[in-house]
Design a protein around this motif. Structure first.
Motif, PDB file in Angstrom:
ATOM      1  N   VAL A   1       0.843  -1.201   0.000  1.00 35.18           N
ATOM      2  CA  VAL A   1       0.000   0.000   0.000  1.00 35.18           C
ATOM      3  C   VAL A   1       0.881   1.256   0.000  1.00 35.18           C
ATOM      4  O   VAL A   1       0.640   2.214  -0.738  1.00 35.18           O
ATOM      5  N   LEU A   2       1.936   1.224   0.811  1.00 36.04           N
ATOM      6  CA  LEU A   2       2.848   2.376   0.891  1.00 36.04           C
ATOM      7  C   LEU A   2       3.624   2.554  -0.419  1.00 36.04           C
ATOM      8  O   LEU A   2       3.754   3.677  -0.920  1.00 36.04           O
ATOM      9  N   ALA A   3       4.120   1.454  -0.972  1.00 33.98           N
ATOM     10  CA  ALA A   3       4.882   1.545  -2.226  1.00 33.98           C
ATOM     11  C   ALA A   3       4.007   2.131  -3.334  1.00 33.98           C
ATOM     12  O   ALA A   3       4.425   3.032  -4.068  1.00 33.98           O
TER      13      ALA A   3
ATOM     14  N   THR B   1      13.337   6.468  11.177  1.00 38.94           N
ATOM     15  CA  THR B   1      11.972   6.032  10.884  1.00 38.94           C
ATOM     16  C   THR B   1      12.010   4.682  10.187  1.00 38.94           C
ATOM     17  O   THR B   1      13.059   4.026  10.137  1.00 38.94           O
ATOM     18  N   TYR B   2      10.875   4.250   9.667  1.00 40.44           N
ATOM     19  CA  TYR B   2      10.792   2.972   8.965  1.00 40.44           C
ATOM     20  C   TYR B   2      11.779   2.996   7.789  1.00 40.44           C
ATOM     21  O   TYR B   2      11.701   3.882   6.932  1.00 40.44           O
ATOM     22  N   SER B   3      12.687   2.032   7.759  1.00 44.74           N
ATOM     23  CA  SER B   3      13.797   2.124   6.803  1.00 44.74           C
ATOM     24  C   SER B   3      13.434   1.694   5.387  1.00 44.74           C
ATOM     25  O   SER B   3      14.307   1.548   4.543  1.00 44.74           O
ATOM     26  N   PHE B   4      12.148   1.518   5.127  1.00 45.67           N
ATOM     27  CA  PHE B   4      11.729   1.229   3.753  1.00 45.67           C
ATOM     28  C   PHE B   4      11.470   2.512   2.957  1.00 45.67           C
ATOM     29  O   PHE B   4      11.496   2.519   1.731  1.00 45.67           O
ATOM     30  N   TYR B   5      11.210   3.632   3.647  1.00 47.03           N
ATOM     31  CA  TYR B   5      10.827   4.850   2.928  1.00 47.03           C
ATOM     32  C   TYR B   5      11.906   5.310   1.946  1.00 47.03           C
ATOM     33  O   TYR B   5      11.610   5.630   0.788  1.00 47.03           O
ATOM     34  N   ASP B   6      13.157   5.339   2.414  1.00 47.23           N
ATOM     35  CA  ASP B   6      14.201   5.813   1.495  1.00 47.23           C
ATOM     36  C   ASP B   6      14.463   4.797   0.381  1.00 47.23           C
ATOM     37  O   ASP B   6      14.896   5.167  -0.715  1.00 47.23           O
TER      38      ASP B   6
ATOM     39  N   ILE C   1       4.908  10.074   7.583  1.00 41.50           N
ATOM     40  CA  ILE C   1       5.241   9.966   9.013  1.00 41.50           C
ATOM     41  C   ILE C   1       4.523   8.749   9.591  1.00 41.50           C
ATOM     42  O   ILE C   1       3.323   8.591   9.423  1.00 41.50           O
ATOM     43  N   PRO C   2       5.266   7.861  10.269  1.00 41.01           N
ATOM     44  CA  PRO C   2       4.578   6.794  10.976  1.00 41.01           C
ATOM     45  C   PRO C   2       4.144   7.316  12.339  1.00 41.01           C
ATOM     46  O   PRO C   2       4.899   8.010  13.001  1.00 41.01           O
ATOM     47  N   ASN C   3       2.933   7.001  12.719  1.00 37.43           N
ATOM     48  CA  ASN C   3       2.483   7.376  14.054  1.00 37.43           C
ATOM     49  C   ASN C   3       1.732   6.227  14.700  1.00 37.43           C
ATOM     50  O   ASN C   3       0.704   5.828  14.193  1.00 37.43           O
TER      51      ASN C   3
ATOM     52  N   ILE D   1       0.144   9.029   6.662  1.00 40.53           N
ATOM     53  CA  ILE D   1       0.394   8.660   8.058  1.00 40.53           C
ATOM     54  C   ILE D   1       0.329   7.127   8.146  1.00 40.53           C
ATOM     55  O   ILE D   1      -0.696   6.516   7.870  1.00 40.53           O
ATOM     56  N   ASP D   2       1.464   6.539   8.506  1.00 34.43           N
ATOM     57  CA  ASP D   2       1.618   5.081   8.563  1.00 34.43           C
ATOM     58  C   ASP D   2       1.300   4.626   9.991  1.00 34.43           C
ATOM     59  O   ASP D   2       2.079   4.830  10.904  1.00 34.43           O
ATOM     60  N   GLU D   3       0.124   4.017  10.142  1.00 32.20           N
ATOM     61  CA  GLU D   3      -0.343   3.655  11.494  1.00 32.20           C
ATOM     62  C   GLU D   3      -0.172   2.163  11.795  1.00 32.20           C
ATOM     63  O   GLU D   3      -1.043   1.526  12.400  1.00 32.20           O
ATOM     64  N   ALA D   4       0.979   1.612  11.432  1.00 32.83           N
ATOM     65  CA  ALA D   4       1.232   0.178  11.626  1.00 32.83           C
ATOM     66  C   ALA D   4       1.040  -0.264  13.086  1.00 32.83           C
ATOM     67  O   ALA D   4       0.676  -1.404  13.344  1.00 32.83           O
ATOM     68  N   TYR D   5       1.278   0.656  14.039  1.00 35.86           N
ATOM     69  CA  TYR D   5       1.255   0.270  15.459  1.00 35.86           C
ATOM     70  C   TYR D   5       0.148   0.946  16.267  1.00 35.86           C
ATOM     71  O   TYR D   5       0.144   0.887  17.492  1.00 35.86           O
ATOM     72  N   VAL D   6      -0.784   1.583  15.574  1.00 36.42           N
ATOM     73  CA  VAL D   6      -1.759   2.437  16.273  1.00 36.42           C
ATOM     74  C   VAL D   6      -2.650   1.674  17.257  1.00 36.42           C
ATOM     75  O   VAL D   6      -3.132   2.245  18.242  1.00 36.42           O
TER      76      VAL D   6
ATOM     77  N   PHE E   1      -2.433  -5.632   8.946  1.00 32.05           N
ATOM     78  CA  PHE E   1      -2.881  -6.762   9.763  1.00 32.05           C
ATOM     79  C   PHE E   1      -1.671  -7.497  10.360  1.00 32.05           C
ATOM     80  O   PHE E   1      -1.828  -8.473  11.079  1.00 32.05           O
ATOM     81  N   SER E   2      -0.463  -7.050  10.027  1.00 34.80           N
ATOM     82  CA  SER E   2       0.733  -7.810  10.391  1.00 34.80           C
ATOM     83  C   SER E   2       1.039  -7.792  11.881  1.00 34.80           C
ATOM     84  O   SER E   2       1.552  -8.755  12.421  1.00 34.80           O
ATOM     85  N   LYS E   3       0.765  -6.684  12.547  1.00 35.48           N
ATOM     86  CA  LYS E   3       1.151  -6.565  13.938  1.00 35.48           C
ATOM     87  C   LYS E   3      -0.027  -6.860  14.877  1.00 35.48           C
ATOM     88  O   LYS E   3      -0.025  -7.881  15.544  1.00 35.48           O
ATOM     89  N   SER E   4      -1.022  -6.007  14.906  1.00 32.51           N
ATOM     90  CA  SER E   4      -2.087  -6.174  15.897  1.00 32.51           C
ATOM     91  C   SER E   4      -3.033  -7.328  15.579  1.00 32.51           C
ATOM     92  O   SER E   4      -3.748  -7.798  16.451  1.00 32.51           O
TER      93      SER E   4
ATOM     94  N   SER F   1       0.204 -13.412   6.150  1.00 28.86           N
ATOM     95  CA  SER F   1      -0.826 -13.331   5.097  1.00 28.86           C
ATOM     96  C   SER F   1      -0.672 -12.108   4.208  1.00 28.86           C
ATOM     97  O   SER F   1      -1.280 -12.048   3.137  1.00 28.86           O
ATOM     98  N   ARG F   2       0.111 -11.127   4.656  1.00 29.43           N
ATOM     99  CA  ARG F   2       0.345  -9.912   3.890  1.00 29.43           C
ATOM    100  C   ARG F   2      -0.945  -9.166   3.573  1.00 29.43           C
ATOM    101  O   ARG F   2      -1.472  -9.225   2.460  1.00 29.43           O
ATOM    102  N   ILE F   3      -1.483  -8.483   4.553  1.00 20.98           N
ATOM    103  CA  ILE F   3      -2.684  -7.674   4.347  1.00 20.98           C
ATOM    104  C   ILE F   3      -2.447  -6.255   4.868  1.00 20.98           C
ATOM    105  O   ILE F   3      -2.149  -6.059   6.049  1.00 20.98           O
ATOM    106  N   GLY F   4      -2.560  -5.292   3.975  1.00 25.68           N
ATOM    107  CA  GLY F   4      -2.444  -3.892   4.370  1.00 25.68           C
ATOM    108  C   GLY F   4      -3.617  -3.122   3.800  1.00 25.68           C
ATOM    109  O   GLY F   4      -4.292  -3.591   2.881  1.00 25.68           O
TER     110      GLY F   4
END
Ligand SMILES: *Cc1c(COP(=O)(O)O)cnc(C)c1O
Length: 366
Positions: A92-94, A113-118, A162-164, A192-197, A220-223, A229-232
């Motif tokens: 989704v981010l890419a 920050t998340y090292s995929f952005y650069d 920005i991840p928040n 706004i990347d809310e991977a951990y919200v 869906f990867s963390k919480s 399954s790779r779901i974003g």
């Protein structure tokens, strides 16, 4: 001697890839290095797999991913045409980088920050500038606001990510700070990347109704314990989602497979399990803060499923190696400003106990 580059190689798009955290094959390790959830996915996910009719795999999956999108729509109370889904939030981010950051003006994101952005910026040849976090690893919103609007930023802004809460610091930047950045940047897309919200921070999702240039991304990867399954997903204005979908359909229509769509919907159907799992991790995290402080660690206050720690006496590299020898795998980033920190994922209470027991014993010598 280095081999000379062949002509065809000079025509290749060569990039510096992202390095994911390791997935060791060793048995009986305590794996606290990639922020996976230590608990299994919701029981309904198992039922999907048990009941799945393989005949369905003969056909292409639904390109609109309607089953999953409908479940997200119901769960988050967002209309379906304001939802985008992909193969993990990385996808989704890419896609968002590819779609929204198509100007000559640099996009901005924090230096830590998340090292995929650069990596994506490099991959898509998007100009970017990293903005140093403050000494205490917090974000100064004025760094992302132009001087004309009362901020510190000189020069144009092509976009903002920005991840928040931020990763790997774990710090929750809070809604008011994020809103200030969005409000003062109507001319560029803000992601706004809310991977951990879900581990205790507050989502800025309600703001998509006010700002049509805001993209809120989740996973869906963390919480939801579904990293495998790779779901974003992403939420935004109709316009934003339309632009994003157009790029997706011009790239790969069938990003998500038939089984995954059902797994995602099933997971969303069990709110009680989801909340219970998140609460358990939050409780373990709060206990870990106390215990690690006693053991001589300090860390920014985390609202995620990890702690970003540094020790008063022992170097991070040394600790990393000692833990690894013990079969306890954490994450270390060889990067300026944070190379004396370790990122420790919150595991089960039992896993954390193994960590404390080892540390207590090991740290005695210092
Ligand atoms: C884990 C993570 C992601 C990616 O997660 P997916 O597994 O691709 O959904 C995105 N952003 C941040 C900040 C993360 O920590």
């Amino acid at each position: 001697m280095a081999e000379q580059m062949k002509t065809w190689e000079s025509r290749v798009h060569r990039v510096e890839p992202y390095t994911p955290g390791e997935q060791p094959k060793i048995q009986n390790i305590v794996k606290l290095n990639t922020n996976e959830n230590p608990y299994p996915p919701a029981p309904a996910v198992q039922r999907v797999l048990t009941d799945f009719d393989v005949e369905q795999l003969r056909k292409y999956p639904d390109p609109t991913a309607d089953e999953l999108v409908s479940a997200l729509s119901e769960n988050y109370k967002v209309p379906k045409d304001q939802i985008f889904v992909g193969v993990g939030s990385d996808d989704v981010l890419a896609m968002s980088f590819l779609t929204f950051f198509h100007s000559k003006d640099p996009i901005l994101f924090p230096d830590i920050t998340y090292s995929f952005y650069d990596v994506w910026a490099g991959e898509f040849e998007i100009p970017y500038e990293t903005i140093p976090l403050k000494e205490d690893f917090t974000i100064d919103p004025l760094d992302y606001i132009s001087v004309e609007k009362g901020g510190h930023r000189e020069g144009p802004i092509g976009g903002i990510v920005i991840p928040n809460p931020n990763a790997p610091t774990g710090i929750d930047g809070n809604v008011e700070m994020i809103r200030k950045i969005i409000e003062n940047n109507p001319d560029a897309v803000v992601i706004i990347d809310e991977a951990y919200v879900d581990f205790g921070a507050t989502s800025v999702l309600p703001l998509i109704d006010t700002y049509d240039n805001l993209m809120v991304v989740g996973t869906f990867s963390k919480s939801r314990s579904l990293a495998g399954s790779r779901i974003g997903f992403g939420f935004g204005s109709r316009k934003l989602i339309k632009y994003l979908s157009d790029v997706k359909y011009s790239f790969n229509s069938y990003t998500m497979d038939a089984i995954t769509l059902k797994i995602g919907a099933a997971s969303l159907g069990d709110t009680a399990y989801f909340e219970d799992t998140c609460q358990k991790i939050v409780a373990t995290r709060e206990a870990a803060k106390k215990r690690l402080k006693e053991l001589g660690f300090s860390f920014p206050d985390s609202k995620t499923n990890f702690l970003f720690v540094t020790h008063e006496k022992v170097k991070a590299t040394e600790l990393f190696a000692a833990l690894r020898k013990e079969g306890i795998i954490v994450r270390h980033f060889q990067q300026p400003r944070i190379d004396d920190y370790l990122r420790i994922t919150i595991g089960t209470d039992e896993q954390m106990q193994r960590l404390y027991d080892f540390l207590e014993d090991y740290l005695k010598q210092f």
